[in-house]
Design a protein around this motif. Structure first.
Motif, PDB file in Angstrom:
ATOM      1  N   LYS A   1       0.818  -1.211   0.000  1.00  0.00           N
ATOM      2  CA  LYS A   1       0.000   0.000   0.000  1.00  0.00           C
ATOM      3  C   LYS A   1       0.852   1.262   0.000  1.00  0.00           C
ATOM      4  N   ARG A   2       2.010   1.249   0.670  1.00  0.00           N
ATOM      5  CA  ARG A   2       2.859   2.447   0.661  1.00  0.00           C
ATOM      6  C   ARG A   2       3.407   2.711  -0.745  1.00  0.00           C
ATOM      7  N   GLU A   3       3.833   1.666  -1.403  1.00  0.00           N
ATOM      8  CA  GLU A   3       4.328   1.821  -2.770  1.00  0.00           C
ATOM      9  C   GLU A   3       3.208   2.282  -3.717  1.00  0.00           C
ATOM     10  N   ALA A   4       1.991   1.785  -3.467  1.00  0.00           N
ATOM     11  CA  ALA A   4       0.859   2.209  -4.290  1.00  0.00           C
ATOM     12  C   ALA A   4       0.557   3.688  -4.116  1.00  0.00           C
ATOM     13  N   VAL A   5       0.679   4.176  -2.882  1.00  0.00           N
ATOM     14  CA  VAL A   5       0.458   5.611  -2.642  1.00  0.00           C
ATOM     15  C   VAL A   5       1.511   6.442  -3.368  1.00  0.00           C
ATOM     16  N   ILE A   6       2.754   5.979  -3.340  1.00  0.00           N
ATOM     17  CA  ILE A   6       3.826   6.722  -4.025  1.00  0.00           C
ATOM     18  C   ILE A   6       3.562   6.774  -5.526  1.00  0.00           C
ATOM     19  N   VAL A   7       3.207   5.629  -6.120  1.00  0.00           N
ATOM     20  CA  VAL A   7       2.934   5.598  -7.563  1.00  0.00           C
ATOM     21  C   VAL A   7       1.727   6.457  -7.901  1.00  0.00           C
ATOM     22  N   GLY A   8       0.671   6.400  -7.077  1.00  0.00           N
ATOM     23  CA  GLY A   8      -0.506   7.223  -7.337  1.00  0.00           C
ATOM     24  C   GLY A   8      -0.199   8.709  -7.270  1.00  0.00           C
ATOM     25  N   ALA A   9       0.607   9.114  -6.288  1.00  0.00           N
ATOM     26  CA  ALA A   9       0.985  10.530  -6.190  1.00  0.00           C
ATOM     27  C   ALA A   9       1.828  10.956  -7.387  1.00  0.00           C
ATOM     28  N   ALA A  10       2.748  10.102  -7.809  1.00  0.00           N
ATOM     29  CA  ALA A  10       3.598  10.440  -8.956  1.00  0.00           C
ATOM     30  C   ALA A  10       2.779  10.569 -10.240  1.00  0.00           C
ATOM     31  N   VAL A  11       1.824   9.661 -10.444  1.00  0.00           N
ATOM     32  CA  VAL A  11       0.990   9.741 -11.647  1.00  0.00           C
ATOM     33  C   VAL A  11       0.101  10.982 -11.614  1.00  0.00           C
ATOM     34  N   THR A  12      -0.445  11.309 -10.456  1.00  0.00           N
ATOM     35  CA  THR A  12      -1.291  12.506 -10.341  1.00  0.00           C
ATOM     36  C   THR A  12      -0.508  13.768 -10.657  1.00  0.00           C
TER      37      THR A  12
END
Length: 887
Positions: A385-396
């Protein structure tokens, strides 16, 4: 994944960082990194708010129509003396793509089409400069009028169309037009509006119906009456008066405002001495005020029936948000109901590109959010989940920065630009996922190191391949932006937005993603064991890959894999050969409208065109998915982008007509617009052929518009040869399977009667000035309801010439009175021929072929004037038509 062996501590400390590792280390501990992330996000929100939302991409499709009048000239003369030289002059303009012309009697229309991408202002400036600096291309004594230039661009397409209709039989189209014209003034006050105009309805006019008997009694000619009307409708400055410490401007003349002003105009003064009296227009003519004779018809149709209507269209200025202008127009119209728009007048919104653009933008943004969320969900299950948050923030952040870059480049929010972002979602997340996954991997390889120590080396390890992969994708997409023609600029948001998004994602992956990883990723658990999913994946690839890498059996396995891949490729390609997969440039777009174009033979009156359109409209009204339709006879419907390229705005002839069909909302119908259009095509074309016309169903294309999917252009020096070849090509098209709506640009010759004045004989009937000012005629109209009576002004003869209905009914020759026969007997060489049978609604001809002395010529001229008065009297018929033939 097969993990590599962890590097030794010495190699770990002494490894030199590349450019990606140095960038990651620089921004890892910098306080500017979160600030840059916040700025990128705010810029994206700003771009979403200020970027105009449009129905179509705002590309520079600049064209112009040059109307060159040549009064009285035939088509051949217009082509040889005006159109061809004009083409040669205009073809010298830089950036010109096509120059073609249409020659009509008395008019040449030269269309100039620039290359796509030429700026509108620059193109128009070049056109005006070329025309006005080469005025000597035509002789000034030829009689060619001043060229009228009408530039056209994407912003000439109306974004809002409102149809005013009424079911009240007491209201006419003229009253609806007055309501629409009053609404125009209110809508023009909305900021951002460009052109607001009304289609349909007869204009207001003051008709002057000449009374031949009174004109003959007062000795007034039609030319004197015309001159009085022209002189009475002018006002000019006449200086100023200085008195009383002030200055008063003086103007002469008056403006004609109503029928009463026209009646009070003085035509002439008759009499002598104290008996001189003025002759007013009201003394010699009947003046009526009201709507003109209709030359165009517009009506609104639904399943319940049809009603007269007019359509108000509104376009916006360049660079203005279409959604804002359309919403403001709808609000203003709602406030006008009950005041400017009276009760009983219904308003139907037949076009609102602002609303459709907003709906498409919101739908595409929703798909963009869904695609991003799905990618983040995959990362959540694969890495955590932490890695998913990082990827989601980067894509946004990447999408936000890309939207701002798109706005700065000049793109608008439309279906093409947003499709580019959705298309690039799959490649935008690659950089962030690769960096986060490698950091996660380095945590397992170096459990004793902290995140700030391993992140620069983890980023640097995948930095080179990531940069190479990013620029490889850009190199594959960017050439699409350099496609020529209309397709390149139309689709340019896809390669440009995708390339900018890839570059921004690379920057975010090296700048923001390492900082987020250092803040959000937890310290690795040194004693944790691989998960069951990791064990299964490692076991699967551990047993599969050695089969292809073994030195003894790997060659055969690789050969089988190669054969399998080739077979799969051939099988996929064969799907198109057997037509299991249809190859198209663009998919069908489920629009909410389509159009029907009707071309009747040249010379067809507008009433006949309207009857055919009524029959087609009744057929269209039977379709359950049709919400309403608008019929335009003798005038063009509000154009769209497709109509701009095809020049539908020039369809303003009696034999031409359009039907704008509006479908119900997509959510309330199961069939797409293409299926509906195909289902009605056969019936529509059959109705057009039954009446001798050509009816075509025209859909809004999903991509850039063209003249037609297949166009054959025939060139040659001989017009007859070109037409013959064009007919042969058309026959080939008609015999080809799956080709529909076949048409050509060859106009059939319309019947026409040319009446030439015999100058020699006309000169014997009076002075040359009289010949040019009086219409000596030899064709008289036989009225069916009103007698044609003219009293002779000569005091020696007080007979009356009458066209008796009894004589017409009995098909007997018109018997002239004894006075007329006496006048004929005075001719030196009389050659009177009896007229043909005076059947109802036809002409009878009386020819006067005499060689006269000067006194006899004056006498016969008076007789001819009686016939002229009889003809002029015919203008009071219900048909309001008077045919004059010079003799």
């Amino acid at each position: 994944m097969l993990d590599a062996a962890p590097p030794s501590a010495e190699n770990f400390r002494g490894t030199a960082l590349g450019i990606s590792g140095r960038i990651a280390r620089l921004f890892l501990a910098s306080r500017m990194t979160p600030l840059l992330a916040i700025v990128a996000f705010l810029l994206g929100m700003f771009a979403v708010l200020v970027t105009p939302r449009e129905e179509e991409p705002q590309i520079d499709v600049t064209m112009a129509d040059v109307f060159i009048p040549f009064p009285g000239a035939s088509v051949k003369d217009v082509e040889s003396l005006v159109a061809t030289p004009a083409e040669q002059v205009l073809s010298r303009i830089a950036g010109m793509d096509h120059v073609y012309s249409v020659s009509r009697p008395g008019m040449a229309i030269v269309t100039v089409q620039y290359e796509v991408g030429i700026k509108f202002q620059e193109a128009v400036l070049r056109l005006y400069d070329t025309i006005h600096s080469h005025r000597d291309w035509v002789s000034p004594n030829l009689g060619v009028g001043e060229p009228i230039i009408k530039p056209r661009g994407i912003d000439d397409v109306p974004i809002v169309a409102l149809t005013f209709s009424t079911a009240d039989p007491q209201r006419s189209a003229h009253e609806l037009q007055q309501v629409a014209r009053a609404t125009e003034i209110e809508l023009k006050r909305i900021p951002g509006t460009r052109d607001v105009s009304t289609i349909g309805g007869p204009d207001r006019a003051v008709r002057v119906l000449i009374d031949a008997e009174r004109m003959a009694a007062f000795g007034v000619t039609p030319q004197e009456l015309m001159g009085a009307l022209q002189a009475g409708n002018t006002r000019q400055p006449a200086g100023s008066l200085v008195a009383g410490n002030g200055e008063v401007l003086v103007e002469t003349g008056t403006w004609l405002e109503n029928a009463a002003d026209v009646r009070r105009l003085i035509v002439a003064v008759r009499g002598s001495g104290a008996g001189r009296k003025p002759v007013f227009v009201g003394d010699v003519a009947r003046v009526e005020e009201g709507p003109e004779t209709p030359t165009r018809y517009v009506w609104h149709g639904t399943r319940e029936g049809q009603s007269p209507a007019v359509t108000l269209q509104l376009s916006k200025k360049p660079g203005v948000n279409a959604a804002d202008v359309a919403d403001a127009a709808m609000r203003r119209v709602n406030t006008l109901k009950g005041t400017v728009i009276p009760a009983g007048v219904e308003i139907t919104v037949t076009r609102n590109y602002g609303q459709t653009a907003t709906e498409k933008a919101q739908k595409l943004i929703g798909k963009l959010v869904f695609a991003t969320a799905f990618v983040v969900l995959l990362v959540f299950f694969a890495l955590g989940k932490r890695e998913a948050v990082i990827v989601g923030a980067a894509v946004t952040l990447t999408l936000a920065a890309t939207l701002f870059a798109s706005w700065a480049w000049g793109f608008t929010l439309n279906r093409v630009s947003l499709f580019a972002l959705i298309f690039s979602i799959g490649i935008l997340v690659d950089d962030a996922i690769v960096v986060v996954e490698n950091i996660h991997r380095w945590q397992a390889l170096h459990p004793g190191k902290t995140l700030p120590e391993i992140i620069p080396h983890a980023v640097d390890e995948v930095g080179g391949p990531t940069i190479l992969a990013t620029f490889t994708v850009i190199a594959a997409l960017l050439p699409m932006a350099f496609v020529t023609g209309l397709m390149g600029p139309y689709m340019s948001p896809i390669p440009i937005n995708s390339s900018m998004g890839m570059a921004i994602s690379l920057v975010v992956a090296f700048v923001v993603t390492p900082w987020l990883a250092a803040k959000l990723m937890k310290v690795a658990d040194h004693h944790s064991e691989p998960s069951k999913l990791d064990a299964k994946i490692a076991g699967f690839f551990g047993s599969l890959l050695p089969r292809f890498l073994d030195e003894r059996t790997g060659a055969a396995a690789r050969r089988k894999l190669y054969i399998a891949v080739v077979v799969a490729i051939l099988a996929s390609v064969s799907l198109a050969v057997v037509k299991l997969v249809v190859l198209k440039m663009l998919p069908f777009d489920n629009k909410s409208e389509f159009q029907i174009i009707l071309d009747m033979p040249v010379g067809t009156p507008v009433e006949q065109t309207a009857r055919v359109l009524t029959e087609i409209g009744a057929e269209i009204g039977k379709v359950t998915e049709v919400a309403d339709y608008q019929v335009y006879a003798g005038t063009a419907a509000p154009i769209n982008f497709n109509g701009l390229v095809r020049q539908y705005y020039l369809r303003a002839s009696p034999e031409l007509g359009d039907i704008q069909v509006n479908l119900v909302d997509k959510q309330h119908r199961s069939r797409q617009s293409h299926e509906i259009a195909v289902s009605v095509r056969d019936a529509v074309e059959a109705i057009g052929k039954k009446h001798g016309g050509n009816a075509k169903v025209v859909e809004v294309p999903p991509g850039p518009p063209v003249l037609a999917p297949i166009v054959a252009e025939i060139y040659g020096p001989d017009e007859a040869g070109r037409i013959a070849v064009a007919k042969q090509v058309r026959d080939v098209f008609e015999k080809t399977k799956d080709l529909v709506a076949i048409d050509d640009s060859v106009s059939e010759d319309a019947p026409r009667t040319v009446l030439a004045v015999l100058q020699g004989k006309a000169a014997l009937l009076g002075s040359r000035s009289r010949i040019s000012s009086r219409p000596y005629v030899s064709v008289l109209l036989a009225p069916t309801r009103r007698r044609c009576a003219t009293r002779a002004p000569s005091t020696s003869c007080r007979c009356t010439f009458r066209c008796r209905p009894s004589a017409r009914a009995a098909s007997m020759p018109c018997s002239h009175c004894a006075c007329v026969q006496a006048m004929a007997s005075r001719c030196r060489f009389p050659n009177w021929s009896k007229c043909a049978s005076c059947s109802a609604r036809k002409f009878f001809i009386t020819r006067i072929c005499c060689r006269l002395s000067m006194s006899s010529a004056t006498w016969v001229a008076r007789l001819t004037h009686r016939f002229t008065a009889c003809l002029t009297r015919a203008t009071s018929w219900p048909a309001r038509r008077c045919r004059r033939v010079g003799y």
